[in-house]
Design a protein around this motif. Structure first.
Motif, PDB file in Angstrom:
ATOM      1  N   ASP A 240       0.834  -1.211   0.000  1.00  0.00           N
ATOM      2  CA  ASP A 240       0.000   0.000   0.000  1.00  0.00           C
ATOM      3  C   ASP A 240       0.869   1.262   0.000  1.00  0.00           C
ATOM      4  O   ASP A 240       0.610   2.207  -0.754  1.00  0.00           O
ATOM      5  CB  ASP A 240      -0.937  -0.025   1.218  1.00  0.00           C
ATOM      6  CG  ASP A 240      -2.055   0.999   1.109  1.00  0.00           C
ATOM      7  OD1 ASP A 240      -2.361   1.441  -0.023  1.00  0.00           O
ATOM      8  OD2 ASP A 240      -2.645   1.363   2.154  1.00  0.00           O
TER       9      ASP A 240
ATOM     10  N   HIS B 212      -5.769   2.586  -7.260  1.00  0.00           N
ATOM     11  CA  HIS B 212      -6.677   2.518  -6.109  1.00  0.00           C
ATOM     12  C   HIS B 212      -8.128   2.383  -6.558  1.00  0.00           C
ATOM     13  O   HIS B 212      -8.909   1.630  -5.980  1.00  0.00           O
ATOM     14  CB  HIS B 212      -6.510   3.755  -5.218  1.00  0.00           C
ATOM     15  CG  HIS B 212      -5.374   3.631  -4.252  1.00  0.00           C
ATOM     16  ND1 HIS B 212      -4.065   3.685  -4.656  1.00  0.00           N
ATOM     17  CD2 HIS B 212      -5.356   3.415  -2.910  1.00  0.00           C
ATOM     18  CE1 HIS B 212      -3.282   3.521  -3.590  1.00  0.00           C
ATOM     19  NE2 HIS B 212      -4.049   3.353  -2.521  1.00  0.00           N
TER      20      HIS B 212
ATOM     21  N   HIS C 126      -6.769  -4.478   1.141  1.00  0.00           N
ATOM     22  CA  HIS C 126      -6.433  -3.435   0.167  1.00  0.00           C
ATOM     23  C   HIS C 126      -5.034  -3.668  -0.434  1.00  0.00           C
ATOM     24  O   HIS C 126      -4.847  -3.588  -1.656  1.00  0.00           O
ATOM     25  CB  HIS C 126      -6.508  -2.098   0.901  1.00  0.00           C
ATOM     26  CG  HIS C 126      -6.094  -0.905   0.122  1.00  0.00           C
ATOM     27  ND1 HIS C 126      -6.692  -0.524  -1.054  1.00  0.00           N
ATOM     28  CD2 HIS C 126      -5.117   0.021   0.361  1.00  0.00           C
ATOM     29  CE1 HIS C 126      -6.104   0.581  -1.501  1.00  0.00           C
ATOM     30  NE2 HIS C 126      -5.156   0.933  -0.669  1.00  0.00           N
TER      31      HIS C 126
ATOM     32  N   LEU D 214      -3.969  -4.359  -4.368  1.00  0.00           N
ATOM     33  CA  LEU D 214      -3.031  -3.487  -5.091  1.00  0.00           C
ATOM     34  C   LEU D 214      -1.888  -4.284  -5.711  1.00  0.00           C
ATOM     35  O   LEU D 214      -1.411  -3.958  -6.801  1.00  0.00           O
ATOM     36  CB  LEU D 214      -2.467  -2.428  -4.134  1.00  0.00           C
ATOM     37  CG  LEU D 214      -3.425  -1.312  -3.733  1.00  0.00           C
ATOM     38  CD1 LEU D 214      -2.851  -0.519  -2.560  1.00  0.00           C
ATOM     39  CD2 LEU D 214      -3.718  -0.375  -4.908  1.00  0.00           C
TER      40      LEU D 214
ATOM     41  N   HIS E 216       0.941   4.210  -2.838  1.00  0.00           N
ATOM     42  CA  HIS E 216       0.660   5.636  -2.626  1.00  0.00           C
ATOM     43  C   HIS E 216       1.678   6.535  -3.312  1.00  0.00           C
ATOM     44  O   HIS E 216       1.335   7.611  -3.786  1.00  0.00           O
ATOM     45  CB  HIS E 216       0.582   5.936  -1.121  1.00  0.00           C
ATOM     46  CG  HIS E 216      -0.576   5.238  -0.485  1.00  0.00           C
ATOM     47  ND1 HIS E 216      -0.647   4.922   0.840  1.00  0.00           N
ATOM     48  CD2 HIS E 216      -1.729   4.767  -1.036  1.00  0.00           C
ATOM     49  CE1 HIS E 216      -1.774   4.287   1.089  1.00  0.00           C
ATOM     50  NE2 HIS E 216      -2.456   4.178  -0.043  1.00  0.00           N
TER      51      HIS E 216
HETATM   52 ZN    ZN Z   1      -3.844   2.618  -0.558  1.00  0.00          ZN
END
Ligand code: ZN
Ligand code: NZQ
Length: 381
Positions: free
Chosen positions: A194, A269, A283, A287, A198
């Motif tokens: 994650d 996302h 999550h 990803l 980002h």
């Molecule tokens: Zn994220």
């Protein structure tokens, strides 16, 4: 480098043994807290005890809202809003990972709103005010502890949507790396993926790639996340690796890593949120499946330049193809799934997943069509 505004008011209290500092911070906001937490990890690793101790010592009464699930659900958020209103809680203390903090933000906004809290996620209402929020982070991943966004899943409509607004920045967040030592390996992996996601979203979708400062920040954060994760996998008790990972993940989504990247989008996302909305997977896992496939799309449509630069600076890769392979190899090494089937998602579902993703793609103003999303997902089979 494009024009930008950067403002981040969150007080970060970082380090070993710092949980006791949240009580004095929270006491500035009132005398009665809604304490929000998840499925019980904080009761096993000592965080719950330390939070209750500091709140009590600072004269704060506590109403508990436990049971936040990963990918927080709207029904549970609504219960929290009801409780915060009925108990007249003056502020919220969130103790846990991104899901706990996100649900706390939604409750903080919902508690001061007469309508349904989903209005903030569906776009029907803007968050203008919220109860003050204090957080004790236990999972480095989302950056929610230092940003003003939150994500909630409407379990009836299978929409995993976001809300945001300056009122949702936490007042103060405690980041004690020792709290992360109890994380299962899969959550270490999810967090690492994650945090990488980002920083790559802005880097690869910017309309202006001539931005040395943000590029170098992104390269440095990526190297730190990768090196720290590898150290944590070898020695879960490695404090400095835990600390570097925790701070890196916070910096990855507190606004800094996208300054000057005009026109960027969070397309990975937007697609991933459909995987976690429909299949309730983590999550980070979603990803790790989407990103390698999306990089292939990026290479086809935008060319090799950004992949070559990132790969050279982060992985020592010699080509765009090698960079994509290096991303995938890192995700695999952490144990994250990199194909839909590895998460039990059938290829036959691709049109339905892409259809679901189009909701968020439109809501976030991203210019992708459903056939493009389907093609990306086809590369994740
Ligand atoms: Zn994220
Ligand atoms: O529920 P408990 O028992 O606390 O267990 C949690 C949960 O099962 C466990 N955990 C957390 N800290 C632990 C621990 N277990 C042992 N020791 C610890 N120290 O980990 C599990 C996952 O927790 P969760 O909070 O769901 O993980 P994460 O921090 O990755 O948050 C994911 C959520 O945040 C959203 C995601 O979409 C997802 O819903 N995001 C929020 C963002 C934001 N607000 O800015 C941005 C992100 O892109 C992301 O969308």
């Amino acid at each position: 480098m494009q024009n930008f505004n950067f403002q981040n008011p969150v007080k970060i209290i970082f380090g070993k043994g710092t949980i006791g500092k949240i009580g004095p911070e929270a006491a500035k906001a009132g005398k009665k807290a809604l304490l929000v937490y998840g499925g019980g990890s904080i009761k096993k690793n000592g965080v719950y005890e330390a939070v209750i101790k500091t709140l009590t010592e600072n004269g704060i009464a506590v109403v508990e809202h436990a049971g936040v699930k990963p990918n927080p659900a709207l029904g549970h958020v609504r219960e929290g809003v009801k409780k915060a209103k009925a108990e007249k809680c003056g502020f919220i203390v969130a103790a846990g990972g991104g899901s706990v903090i996100d649900e706390s933000k939604a409750i903080a906004a919902g508690a001061l709103y007469a309508g349904d809290v989903w209005d903030f996620f569906s776009g029907k209402a803007q968050v203008r005010e919220a109860l003050p929020l204090f957080t004790v982070l236990t999972l480095p991943a989302t950056g929610s502890e230092m940003n003003s966004g939150c994500v909630v899943t409407n379990e009836d409509t299978k929409q995993k949507y976001s809300a945001g607004g300056a009122a949702l920045f936490p007042r103060a967040s405690v980041l004690d790396p020792e709290t992360t030592m109890s994380l299962p390996a899969a959550q270490v992996a999810n967090g690492a993926v994650d945090a990488i996601a980002h920083i790559i979203e802005g880097y690869f979708t910017t309309t202006d790639a001539d931005n040395a400062v943000t590029d170098e920040l992104v390269h440095g954060l990526a190297r730190s996340v990768i090196a720290s994760t590898e150290r944590i996998m070898k020695d879960p008790a490695d404090y400095n690796a835990r600390a570097a990972m925790m701070w890196s993940a916070t910096l990855a989504l507190n606004g800094l890593a996208s300054c000057g990247y005009g026109g960027g989008s969070f397309i990975n996302h937007a697609i991933e949120h459909s995987l976690s909305a429909i299949y309730d997977i983590a999550h980070g896992a979603g990803l790790a499946i989407v990103m390698p496939a999306w990089f292939k799309h990026h290479l086809r449509t935008a060319g090799p330049a950004r992949l070559e630069k990132f790969g050279r600076c982060v992985f020592g890769a010699g080509s765009a193809g090698e960079t994509i392979a290096a991303f995938e190899a890192f995700f695999k090494k952490t144990g994250a799934p990199v194909r839909l089937a590895e998460a039990g998602i059938p290829a036959a579902d691709i049109p339905a997943i892409a259809g679901n993703a189009m909701g968020l793609i439109r809501a976030w103003g991203i210019k992708y069509t459903q056939p493009e999303v389907e093609k990306i997902l086809a590369d994740a089979v």
